[in-house]
Design an enzyme around this catalytic site. Structure first.
Site, PDB file in Angstrom:
ATOM      1  N   LYS A  63      46.372 145.275  44.678  1.00  0.00           N
ATOM      2  CA  LYS A  63      46.578 145.260  43.217  1.00  0.00           C
ATOM      3  C   LYS A  63      45.457 144.527  42.473  1.00  0.00           C
ATOM      4  CE  LYS A  63      51.536 145.769  43.664  1.00  0.00           C
ATOM      5  NZ  LYS A  63      52.884 145.255  43.441  1.00  0.00           N
ATOM      6  N   ASN A  84      49.345 147.865  39.155  1.00  0.00           N
ATOM      7  CA  ASN A  84      50.071 148.682  40.135  1.00  0.00           C
ATOM      8  C   ASN A  84      50.102 150.147  39.717  1.00  0.00           C
ATOM      9  OD1 ASN A  84      51.984 148.574  38.037  1.00  0.00           O
ATOM     10  ND2 ASN A  84      53.650 148.860  39.480  1.00  0.00           N
ATOM     11  N   ASP A  99      55.190 146.439  37.228  1.00  0.00           N
ATOM     12  CA  ASP A  99      56.090 145.543  37.991  1.00  0.00           C
ATOM     13  C   ASP A  99      56.730 144.521  37.053  1.00  0.00           C
ATOM     14  OD1 ASP A  99      55.595 146.620  40.516  1.00  0.00           O
ATOM     15  OD2 ASP A  99      53.916 145.262  40.903  1.00  0.00           O
ATOM     16  N   GLY A 123      50.926 138.099  44.806  1.00  0.00           N
ATOM     17  CA  GLY A 123      50.697 138.994  43.673  1.00  0.00           C
ATOM     18  C   GLY A 123      51.956 139.247  42.862  1.00  0.00           C
TER      19      GLY A 123
HETATM   20  P1  NDP Z   1      51.738 138.576  48.960  1.00  0.00           P
HETATM   21  O1  NDP Z   1      51.273 138.805  50.356  1.00  0.00           O
HETATM   22  O2  NDP Z   1      50.748 138.599  47.850  1.00  0.00           O
HETATM   23  O3  NDP Z   1      52.509 137.107  48.877  1.00  0.00           O
HETATM   24  C1  NDP Z   1      53.460 136.731  49.824  1.00  0.00           C
HETATM   25  C2  NDP Z   1      53.999 135.310  49.526  1.00  0.00           C
HETATM   26  O4  NDP Z   1      55.045 135.075  50.463  1.00  0.00           O
HETATM   27  C3  NDP Z   1      52.995 134.177  49.688  1.00  0.00           C
HETATM   28  O5  NDP Z   1      53.244 133.189  48.705  1.00  0.00           O
HETATM   29  C4  NDP Z   1      53.321 133.609  51.080  1.00  0.00           C
HETATM   30  O6  NDP Z   1      53.074 132.204  51.211  1.00  0.00           O
HETATM   31  C5  NDP Z   1      54.813 133.813  51.123  1.00  0.00           C
HETATM   32  N1  NDP Z   1      55.365 133.970  52.465  1.00  0.00           N
HETATM   33  C6  NDP Z   1      55.085 134.953  53.361  1.00  0.00           C
HETATM   34  N2  NDP Z   1      55.841 134.791  54.483  1.00  0.00           N
HETATM   35  C7  NDP Z   1      56.601 133.676  54.270  1.00  0.00           C
HETATM   36  C8  NDP Z   1      57.574 132.984  55.051  1.00  0.00           C
HETATM   37  N3  NDP Z   1      57.911 133.423  56.258  1.00  0.00           N
HETATM   38  N4  NDP Z   1      58.168 131.897  54.513  1.00  0.00           N
HETATM   39  C9  NDP Z   1      57.844 131.459  53.290  1.00  0.00           C
HETATM   40  N5  NDP Z   1      56.914 132.056  52.498  1.00  0.00           N
HETATM   41  C10 NDP Z   1      56.302 133.155  52.985  1.00  0.00           C
HETATM   42  O7  NDP Z   1      52.887 139.647  48.718  1.00  0.00           O
HETATM   43  P2  NDP Z   1      53.355 140.322  47.348  1.00  0.00           P
HETATM   44  O8  NDP Z   1      53.601 139.266  46.339  1.00  0.00           O
HETATM   45  O9  NDP Z   1      52.447 141.437  46.955  1.00  0.00           O
HETATM   46  O10 NDP Z   1      54.738 141.011  47.803  1.00  0.00           O
HETATM   47  C11 NDP Z   1      55.818 140.197  48.189  1.00  0.00           C
HETATM   48  C12 NDP Z   1      57.064 141.052  48.408  1.00  0.00           C
HETATM   49  O11 NDP Z   1      57.454 141.694  47.195  1.00  0.00           O
HETATM   50  C13 NDP Z   1      56.875 142.174  49.431  1.00  0.00           C
HETATM   51  O12 NDP Z   1      57.976 142.088  50.304  1.00  0.00           O
HETATM   52  C14 NDP Z   1      56.938 143.456  48.590  1.00  0.00           C
HETATM   53  O13 NDP Z   1      57.487 144.519  49.331  1.00  0.00           O
HETATM   54  C15 NDP Z   1      57.856 143.038  47.459  1.00  0.00           C
HETATM   55  N6  NDP Z   1      57.698 143.822  46.204  1.00  0.00           N
HETATM   56  C16 NDP Z   1      58.780 144.514  45.683  1.00  0.00           C
HETATM   57  C17 NDP Z   1      58.661 145.258  44.502  1.00  0.00           C
HETATM   58  C18 NDP Z   1      59.834 146.015  43.963  1.00  0.00           C
HETATM   59  O14 NDP Z   1      59.631 146.907  43.111  1.00  0.00           O
HETATM   60  N7  NDP Z   1      61.044 145.740  44.370  1.00  0.00           N
HETATM   61  C19 NDP Z   1      57.393 145.326  43.745  1.00  0.00           C
HETATM   62  C20 NDP Z   1      56.336 144.523  44.349  1.00  0.00           C
HETATM   63  C21 NDP Z   1      56.495 143.819  45.535  1.00  0.00           C
HETATM   64  P3  NDP Z   1      51.586 131.623  51.582  1.00  0.00           P
HETATM   65  O15 NDP Z   1      50.829 131.568  50.285  1.00  0.00           O
HETATM   66  O16 NDP Z   1      51.895 130.261  52.125  1.00  0.00           O
HETATM   67  O17 NDP Z   1      50.983 132.553  52.589  1.00  0.00           O
END
Ligand code: NDP
Length: 263
Positions: A63, A84, A99, A123
Site C-alpha cells: 500500500k 488500497n 480502508d 499499515g
Molecule cells: P502490517 O504487516 O503492516 O502490520 C502488522 C502489525 O501487527 C505490526 O504492528 C506488528 O508488530 C503486529 N504483529 C504482527 N504479529 C504480531 C503478534 N504475533 N503479536 C503482536 N503483534 C503482532 O499489516 P497490516 O496492517 O497491513 O494488516 C494487518 C491485518 O489487517 C492483516 O491481518 C490484514 O489481513 C488485515 N486487514 C483487514 C482489512 C479488512 O478489510 N477487514 C483491510 C486491511 C487489512 P511489529 O511492528 O512489532 O512487527
C-alpha cells in the site's frame, strides 16, 4: 472489457475478485477482476499499465509502494500515505484509501465512541488512526515493539509499547495486528487484554473469515464485537463506486457485493 485486479503478496486468499465480479455480473458491466501476485512492489505501476488495467486494489505489503507510484492522491490517502485503490483517469494513476472510510462505516453499530485503543502499528493501524481522528474519536496506539511507532508519534498520537503501557479505559479496542491470522496468538498479553475489555464498550478485529484468539477472548467478556467482514464489505463498495466512476449508487453496489459473501 475493462480489467481490474488486486495486487498483493500473499494474495491467493483475497475475496476481492469474488466481491467485485459479483457486482459487475449483477449490473451487467463488461469487466473482469483478477488476482495478481506481486512480490516486488516497485513494479506495481509498470505492471498496471502493461496489463492495460482500468483500476486495482492493493493489499499487504504494497500500500505504501502504491502511494509512491501514483500521479495523484485524493482524499484521506494524502494523510495516511498509503493507498488500497487505484483508478486510471485520462491516462493518469489516481490513488485512494477506502480502508479508512470502510472502517468508520463498520464501527457505526457500536454507537457513541470517544476513545479507541489500536493494537498494532502497521499499515492498517495508520489508516484507522487517521480515520478515527477525522471522526473525532481519539486513538491511542499500542504495539509490541517501538520501531513502527515513529509515524504515529509524528502525527501527534499517544503511543505505547507493551512494556510502558498502563491500562486505562478505552471505549473501543481494535486489533489491527496479524496475530491470529495464521497462528494462535493473542495481539497483547492476556492479562492486559482482560483488563482492557472489562472497561470497554466494544471490540473489533480487522481480520475476517475466522475466529481469532482475540475474538474468542472478546466473546468470553460479553462485549459487543465484530470481525473484519463489515470493513471488508464497506471498503469494497467504496472501491467499486470509484471503479464504476460514480455511475451507480453505493446501495446498488452493496447488494450484490454482500451476496458474494455467502458464495
Ligand atoms: P502490517 O504487516 O503492516 O502490520 C502488522 C502489525 O501487527 C505490526 O504492528 C506488528 O508488530 C503486529 N504483529 C504482527 N504479529 C504480531 C503478534 N504475533 N503479536 C503482536 N503483534 C503482532 O499489516 P497490516 O496492517 O497491513 O494488516 C494487518 C491485518 O489487517 C492483516 O491481518 C490484514 O489481513 C488485515 N486487514 C483487514 C482489512 C479488512 O478489510 N477487514 C483491510 C486491511 C487489512 P511489529 O511492528 O512489532 O512487527
Amino acid at each position: 472489457m475493462n480489467l481490474f485486479t488486486i495486487f498483493g503478496d500473499p494474495v491467493s486468499h483475497s475475496r476481492s475478485p469474488l466481491m467485485h465480479n459479483s457486482v459487475f455480473k449483477s449490473l451487467e458491466i463488461k469487466a473482469c477482476y483478477s488476482r495478481t501476485h506481486l512480490s516486488d512492489g516497485s513494479q506495481l505501476r509498470n505492471i498496471f499499465f502493461a496489463k492495460g488495467l482500468s483500476g486495482a486494489n492493493v493489499t499487504v505489503p504494497h500500500k505504501e509502494a502504491a502511494y509512491a507510484q501514483c500521479d495523484e492522491i485524493r482524499g484521506i490517502a494524502q494523510e495516511i500515505k498509503a493507498v488500497n485503490t487505484l483508478v486510471l483517469e485520462k491516462g493518469r494513476l489516481i490513488g485512494y484509501n477506502t480502508d479508512a472510510d470502510g472502517f468508520m462505516s463498520a464501527i457505526q453499530s457500536f454507537g457513541e465512541i470517544k476513545t479507541a485503543l489500536i493494537l498494532g502499528a502497521g499499515g492498517t493501524a495508520r489508516a484507522l488512526s487517521i480515520a478515527l481522528r477525522h471522526g473525532e474519536i481519539t486513538p491511542t496506539i499500542l504495539n509490541r515493539s517501538k520501531g513502527r511507532l515513529d509515524y504515529f508519534l509524528r502525527e501527534g498520537f499517544e503511543c505505547f509499547e507493551w512494556d510502558d503501557f498502563t491500562v486505562k479505559p478505552y471505549d473501543l479496542i481494535i486489533n489491527t495486528t496479524s496475530a491470529g491470522l495464521s497462528d494462535n496468538e493473542l495481539p497483547i498479553p492476556r492479562s492486559l487484554l482482560t483488563e482492557l475489555l472489562e472497561q470497554a464498550k466494544g471490540a473489533i478485529d480487522v481480520i475476517y473469515g475466522k475466529e481469532t484468539p482475540y475474538l474468542r477472548e472478546v466473546k468470553i467478556s460479553g462485549l459487543p464485537y465484530k470481525d473484519g467482514s463489515d470493513m471488508l464489505l464497506a471498503q469494497g463498495v467504496l472501491a467499486s463506486y470509484l471503479f464504476l466512476e460514480g455511475k451507480f449508487p453505493l446501495t446498488t453496489i452493496e447488494v450484490p457485493m454482500k451476496h458474494s459473501f455467502i458464495l
